[in-house]
Design a protein around this motif. Structure first.
Motif, mmCIF file in Angstrom:
data_model
loop_
_atom_site.group_PDB
_atom_site.id
_atom_site.type_symbol
_atom_site.label_atom_id
_atom_site.label_comp_id
_atom_site.label_asym_id
_atom_site.label_seq_id
_atom_site.Cartn_x
_atom_site.Cartn_y
_atom_site.Cartn_z
ATOM 1 N N VAL A 21 0.837 -1.203 0.000
ATOM 2 C CA VAL A 21 0.000 0.000 0.000
ATOM 3 C C VAL A 21 0.875 1.257 0.000
ATOM 4 O O VAL A 21 0.656 2.195 -0.774
ATOM 5 N N PHE A 79 -1.840 13.400 13.758
ATOM 6 C CA PHE A 79 -3.010 13.477 12.872
ATOM 7 C C PHE A 79 -3.347 14.931 12.538
ATOM 8 O O PHE A 79 -3.716 15.254 11.402
ATOM 9 N N PHE B 18 -6.919 1.425 9.556
ATOM 10 C CA PHE B 18 -5.556 1.945 9.392
ATOM 11 C C PHE B 18 -5.059 1.674 7.965
ATOM 12 O O PHE B 18 -4.524 2.562 7.290
ATOM 13 N N VAL B 19 -5.250 0.440 7.501
ATOM 14 C CA VAL B 19 -4.753 0.082 6.164
ATOM 15 C C VAL B 19 -5.508 0.858 5.084
ATOM 16 O O VAL B 19 -4.903 1.414 4.159
ATOM 17 N N LEU B 22 -4.295 4.408 4.987
ATOM 18 C CA LEU B 22 -3.006 4.547 4.290
ATOM 19 C C LEU B 22 -3.195 4.435 2.783
ATOM 20 O O LEU B 22 -2.524 5.106 2.008
ATOM 21 N N LYS B 23 -4.139 3.566 2.377
ATOM 22 C CA LYS B 23 -4.377 3.403 0.943
ATOM 23 C C LYS B 23 -4.888 4.708 0.331
ATOM 24 O O LYS B 23 -4.522 5.072 -0.783
ATOM 25 N N ARG B 32 -6.614 13.454 2.535
ATOM 26 C CA ARG B 32 -7.128 14.036 3.781
ATOM 27 C C ARG B 32 -8.138 13.102 4.438
ATOM 28 O O ARG B 32 -8.146 12.913 5.651
ATOM 29 N N ASN B 35 -6.297 10.237 6.119
ATOM 30 C CA ASN B 35 -5.769 10.624 7.425
ATOM 31 C C ASN B 35 -6.879 10.591 8.477
ATOM 32 O O ASN B 35 -6.686 10.112 9.597
ATOM 33 N N ALA B 38 -7.600 7.028 9.476
ATOM 34 C CA ALA B 38 -6.592 6.508 10.398
ATOM 35 C C ALA B 38 -6.825 7.049 11.804
ATOM 36 O O ALA B 38 -6.690 6.324 12.798
ATOM 37 N N ALA B 39 -7.214 8.331 11.885
ATOM 38 C CA ALA B 39 -7.516 8.907 13.200
ATOM 39 C C ALA B 39 -8.713 8.199 13.830
ATOM 40 O O ALA B 39 -8.731 7.909 15.039
ATOM 41 N N MET B 42 -7.662 4.967 15.269
ATOM 42 C CA MET B 42 -7.011 5.157 16.560
ATOM 43 C C MET B 42 -8.060 5.326 17.665
ATOM 44 O O MET B 42 -7.960 4.737 18.743
ATOM 45 N N SER B 246 -0.341 -2.100 13.471
ATOM 46 C CA SER B 246 0.021 -0.691 13.209
ATOM 47 C C SER B 246 1.525 -0.500 13.273
ATOM 48 O O SER B 246 2.093 0.261 12.484
#
Lengths: 92, 466
Positions: A21, A79, B18-19, B22-23, B32, B35, B38-39, B42, B246
């Motif tokens: 990825v 973030f 998460f993955v 990132l993709k 954006r 991101n 991903a937040a 978390m 992660s």
């Protein structure tokens, strides 16, 4: 299989999937990728929370709280700064 | 159905997010959102952890979370984009430090319960604290070098590599002892652990001090990778899959960026780590001597640019140092209004970290679809009328094609293949590599001496009138 071995399987497969990825992230986004990775490495907060929840002595508790604080700096800072950068990327 | 199964599923959702996040980073258009995903991942993981574990005392947890979040938010708002490498450096330190503390706290907890430690637990604790501690001090040294608190020149002493190797072996031996591989004489495990941590911290600092300031982009990428590995080790310590996943993702990201940076400088990782190359003040003698260069002023430069059909800008870190990004963008906008085709060519090491120059230009409102990396643009130079090089040197040095050169084989932007080349620079002084640049003396090259910001404002005025 022991828990450790299962963990290793997961680690290796995640690293391979991650490489696939991430290697497709264009160079123009490499800085946000890195600050985003900073934020994700704040996942250590999970470990810190588990430790703090089970803390049996003041020392363990203090170590846990410091770990939580350090990891949260990464999570929130990472973030937020990544978002700040990404909103600057505009197309004509 | 038992509850722990539900929690495990929740962690799986988090890992997946998460993955996917990132993709989404694969394109500036979706990054954006990636991101944000991903937040969210978390947040899901944190909430699940707090619900799953019976929290004995909330006070410490709330204090830690509040203090950390406030510091992080403040840093993210205040940091200047030119200082991003330092921020990433400090964050690597915190990530590594947090993982080391998790491993250390678990060690102390097991010791105080008086329970025997399983070898696998001992191993994870040892690895987590070793990598975490090395990342912690190593990142602080890298930060110090980037911030100018420590000399950017390689700091060396006799037998440095031997000493570091011995330290590393000592750390491994102590770690093996702690994991129960052999008895440790009369020492308490806690004492041994403290020595182990001390050695790891020292090792982190010593590994980074001999590396020159110019190589810090590679170092912070590598430390980024380490902070991920430390987190994964902490995942083995507390037995949590989302941490392992992660951590592996961050480890992979850091490694990919490290390799990209090494390739951009045509150096091996070993050469960066042990080569004591890349000081801030290259002192090599340059035999520029009395070779003639063609020097032009703003008015002449404006004429050349305004009557070109295609212009490619090559920005280097000198542009950011002079804070001339906005003026540059203005000049290029005026040219575009005149119908000139404008592109930006970004060398991977143009900034102080991977992709740094792109962020600095994005901040100056340069649209990202005008930015091209080395592989995308190199074939275009031979069809380009004018290349404008601002504050860059080694990355456009044709010497890299000669096998005898110290920068032999380093991928460069082939600006010497363009019809004309305007080089905006303070003087003929060499770049990091400390060698002369034959590009300056070519027939098609024009030198536009001066401070980038002043020169660029002059240029904007002249181009408008041209």
């Amino acid at each position: 299989m022991g828990e450790m071995v299962v963990g290793l399987y997961v680690f290796v497969l995640a690293a391979l999937a991650g490489s696939e990825v991430i290697s497709k992230v264009p160079p123009t986004l490499h800085t946000p990728l890195m600050s985003g990775a900073n934020a994700i490495s704040g996942i250590a907060v999970i470990g810190a929370l588990v430790i703090s929840a089970q803390a049996n002595t003041p020392i363990v508790q203090i170590l846990g709280v410091v770990a939580i604080a350090m990891a949260m700096v990464n999570v929130v800072g990472g973030f937020m700064v990544t978002d700040r950068m990404l909103q600057m990327f505009k197309k004509k | 159905m038992d509850l722990s199964f539900l929690f495990d599923l929740t962690y799986l959702v988090s890992a997946t997010l998460f993955v996917v996040g990132l993709k989404r980073l694969q394109s500036p258009a979706t990054a954006r959102q990636g991101n944000a995903l991903a937040a969210l991942a978390m947040l899901v993981a944190i909430v699940a952890t707090l619900v799953e574990n019976d929290v004995l005392s909330w006070t410490g947890i709330l204090i830690g979370m509040t203090v950390g979040s406030l510091i992080g938010a403040l840093a993210a708002r205040m940091v200047k984009m030119t200082d991003m490498p330092q921020m990433v450096g400090i964050f690597n330190a915190f990530g590594g430090g947090a993982s080391a503390l998790v491993a250390g706290a678990e060690f102390v907890r097991i010791q105080q319960m008086g329970a025997p430690m399983a070898t696998s637990t001992g191993l994870s604790i040892g690895l987590g604290s070793l990598i975490g501690a090395v990342t912690f001090t190593g990142s602080f040294v890298a930060f110090g070098k980037l911030q100018g608190l420590i000399s950017g020149n390689p700091i060396t002493f006799p037998l440095q590599k031997t000493f570091n190797a011995l330290l590393f072996l000592a750390a491994l031996a102590l770690g093996a002892g702690l994991s129960g591989a052999f008895a440790l004489g009369g020492l308490t495990p806690l004492t041994v652990f403290m020595v182990f941590i001390g050695i790891s911290l020292l090792l982190g600092a010593l590994l980074v001090i001999p590396i020159g300031g110019a190589d810090m982009p590679v170092v912070i990428s590598l430390l980024n990778s380490y902070s991920g590995l430390a987190a994964a080790a902490a995942g083995f310590v507390v037995g949590n899959m989302v941490l392992i996943i992660s951590g592996a993702l961050v480890g992979a990201a850091g490694l990919i960026l490290t390799i990209a940076m090494c390739k951009a400088m045509n150096r091996s990782l070993a050469n960066v780590a042990f080569g004591t190359f890349g000081g801030e003040s290259a002192t090599a003698q340059v035999a520029s001597g009395d070779k003639p260069v063609r020097s032009i002023d703003a008015e002449q430069a404006a004429m050349v640019l305004a009557y070109a059909q295609s212009v490619v800008v090559v920005p280097g870190y000198g542009l950011a140092v002079a804070q001339a990004q906005h003026e540059l963008r203005k000049v290029m906008e005026i040219l575009e209004e005149r119908g000139v085709d404008v592109k930006y060519a970004i060398h991977p090491v143009a900034g102080r970290m991977p992709g740094h120059m792109n962020v600095l230009l994005a901040e100056a409102d340069v649209p990202y679809d005008k930015l091209f990396d080395l592989d995308e643009i190199n074939d275009d130079f031979q069809r380009t009328d004018v290349v404008l090089v601002v504050g860059a040197n080694d990355v456009v040095n044709p010497e890299s094609r000669s096998p005898q050169s110290v920068i032999a084989g380093m991928p460069i932007l082939d600006v010497d293949r363009a019809k004309n080349c305007i080089i905006m620079k303070r003087s003929l002084s060499p770049g990091f590599a400390g060698i002369d640049n034959p590009l300056f003396y070519l027939d098609g090259t024009m030198m536009f001496f001066g401070d980038a910001k002043v020169s660029m404002s002059d240029l904007a005025r002249e181009v408008r009138e041209a």
